[in-house]
Design an enzyme around this catalytic site. Structure first.
Site, PDB file in Angstrom:
ATOM      1  N   GLU A 200     -24.804  10.805 -38.612  1.00  0.00           N
ATOM      2  CA  GLU A 200     -23.673  10.685 -37.299  1.00  0.00           C
ATOM      3  C   GLU A 200     -22.878  12.141 -37.474  1.00  0.00           C
ATOM      4  OE1 GLU A 200     -21.843   7.129 -37.580  1.00  0.00           O
ATOM      5  OE2 GLU A 200     -19.983   8.093 -38.499  1.00  0.00           O
ATOM      6  N   ILE A 203     -16.452  13.395 -37.139  1.00  0.00           N
ATOM      7  CA  ILE A 203     -15.315  13.685 -36.245  1.00  0.00           C
ATOM      8  C   ILE A 203     -14.110  14.175 -37.230  1.00  0.00           C
ATOM      9  CG2 ILE A 203     -13.611  12.238 -34.882  1.00  0.00           C
ATOM     10  CD1 ILE A 203     -16.435  12.150 -33.592  1.00  0.00           C
ATOM     11  N   ASN A 290     -16.577  -5.504 -39.918  1.00  0.00           N
ATOM     12  CA  ASN A 290     -16.633  -5.978 -41.070  1.00  0.00           C
ATOM     13  C   ASN A 290     -16.434  -7.669 -40.741  1.00  0.00           C
ATOM     14  OD1 ASN A 290     -16.352  -4.013 -43.031  1.00  0.00           O
ATOM     15  ND2 ASN A 290     -14.396  -3.436 -41.929  1.00  0.00           N
ATOM     16  N   ARG A 292     -15.784 -10.703 -42.071  1.00  0.00           N
ATOM     17  CA  ARG A 292     -15.001 -10.935 -43.089  1.00  0.00           C
ATOM     18  C   ARG A 292     -13.624 -10.907 -42.691  1.00  0.00           C
ATOM     19  NH1 ARG A 292     -13.446  -6.736 -45.681  1.00  0.00           N
ATOM     20  NH2 ARG A 292     -14.925  -4.871 -46.063  1.00  0.00           N
TER      21      ARG A 292
END
Length: 448
Positions: A200, A203, A290, A292
């Site tokens: 990707e 940034i 995530n 969790r």
């Protein structure tokens, strides 16, 4: 309601879950390795079962032994905490096959979101901004280079099933790509037994901002505001705070709505975190989800007044969320510092050993989550985090002053810690001005 929870973890998060269960009248089962025989979580739980030798693969990552402990003790639910098996869909599926409630999202959702390439495609379909990158998995550097040429350099190379900063490398130019890709892929295979990669666009100078979401099985999804996790080293967070000084109410509404859309698109249930990269101009991009509870969840608890572990338990018991989006209010400012047994002067080398003296701070607006105590021996087999120091103030300035005071009270003798390094961050002009991005610690380390 869940009656008895086995905590498939150790350290401060296991202690945190035990305390939440105790307040709700839920019995707890701790599992521990031979190295953790004297660990606090094994002493606080209603029952404790030794599940094997010190190495994680023989204990905290051993599904058979953990499930056997759950069945023998009659636990009807498993809370995985974070790390270890918390994002392992196979373990979640095995729990369900044993008719044990998994306190987290379904294995199918974990599979969908655990693969970063598939997660990106899911987010794009839901209208959530994603960083320009590959649409299909990448298995070799030649294909990756072709995709990088299409995306434009510089790029980030990431493991599709990665996490914790492993299997990630940056390539500024075409000439750096092959070596960076092969190194990242080798690390991915070693850490996750999978060499699937994706690429990707890099940034520049972003903030790492994540939104906490909660979802129940009735289709209700809410967000609980954001956490700024930009203070990190090698993709490992060091200091987190809520709210983020770079986000106003309008941007918070946009990012929060995107986080809720993301969770709904994935048919998510229970606690989760949507992670974004935020550019200086206000543009933001989905990074990962995530599946969790997060290490830094206490800062959200303090600004919202919600106990996220107890909310997880209620949702897993089949109950609806206890609040609606309209009832969520952010109050004041919270900061968390991760205190690790490590030596920053020696490239943050871990420092296991015996704590010979320990004093932790207290007082108004101060919270400490830890499993360490005076005389505790820190094993060499697990991560180096000793404690989480969390403070709350009416303003960011008040919270920073309170954190400085609290860090100044910390006494941990017998092992090296990063307390002084954390204190130095809190005195840096760039941090105080709220301008720190994810490259801040790298710049600070070079200066120091």
């Amino acid at each position: 309601m869940i009656r008895k929870v086995l905590i498939a973890n150790r350290g401060e998060i296991a202690v945190r879950i035990i305390r939440a269960c105790r307040e709700m009248g839920i019995l707890t089962v701790a599992v521990y390795s031979e190295a953790d025989r004297e660990a606090l979580h094994a002493q606080l739980a209603d029952e404790a079962v030794c599940i094997g030798p010190a190495p994680s693969k023989d204990s905290y990552l051993n599904m058979e032994r953990i499930l056997s402990a759950a069945l023998v003790t009659g636990a009807d639910a498993v809370h995985p905490g974070f790390g270890f098996l918390s994002e392992n869909s196979t373990f979640a599926r095995r729990c369900q096959e044993c008719h044990i409630t998994w306190i987290g999202p379904s294995p199918e959702v974990m599979d969908r979101l655990g693969n970063k390439s598939e997660a990106r495609n899911t987010m794009q379909a839901a209208g959530v901004p994603v960083i320009p990158g590959t649409k299909e998995p990448v298995f070799d550097w030649e294909t990756g280079l072709s995709e990088a040429d299409r995306i434009g350099f510089p790029v980030m190379i990431k493991a599709a099933l990665g996490g914790g900063g492993k299997g990630m490398r940056m390539a500024e130019t075409r000439g750096e790509f092959q070596s960076a890709f092969q190194t990242a892929q080798k690390e991915a295979k070693s850490s996750f037994a999978d060499g699937t990669m994706y690429v990707e666009r890099l940034i520049r100078h972003p903030r790492h901002v994540e939104f906490q979401i909660m979802a129940d099985s009735f289709g209700n999804v809410i967000h609980l505001g954001e956490r700024d996790c930009s203070i990190q080293r090698n993709h490992q967070k060091m200091i987190e705070e809520s709210p983020c000084v770079a986000i106003d109410d309008t941007l918070r509404e946009r990012m929060g709505s995107a986080a809720v859309r993301a969770a709904k698109a994935a048919h998510y249930v229970n606690a989760g975190t949507i992670e974004f990269l935020l550019e200086p101009d206000g543009n933001f991009y989905f990074m990962e989800m995530n599946t969790r509870i997060q290490v830094e969840h206490p800062v959200t608890e303090w600004v919202t007044g919600m106990d996220l572990i107890q909310e997880q338990l209620r949702v897993a018991s089949g109950m609806p969320l206890s609040v609606t989006q309209g009832e969520v209010r952010l109050s004041g400012h919270a900061i968390e510092c991760r205190i690790n047994a490590e030596n920053p002067a020696k490239n943050f080398r871990p420092c296991p050993g015996k704590i010979t003296e320990m004093h932790l701070p207290g007082g108004f607006g101060v919270r400490v989550d830890t499993a360490a105590y005076d005389g505790y021996v820190i094993p060499a087999f697990y991560d180096s985090m000793l404690a989480k120091l969390i403070v709350h103030g009416r303003t960011r300035e008040e919270a920073i002053a309170r954190m400085r005071s609290a860090l100044g009270e910390v006494v941990i003798e017998g092992v090296d810690t990063n307390v002084d390094y954390l204190y130095s961050i809190l005195n840096e002009e760039e941090y105080l001005a709220g301008r720190a991005d994810i490259e801040f610690v790298e710049r600070l380390t070079e200066r120091l």
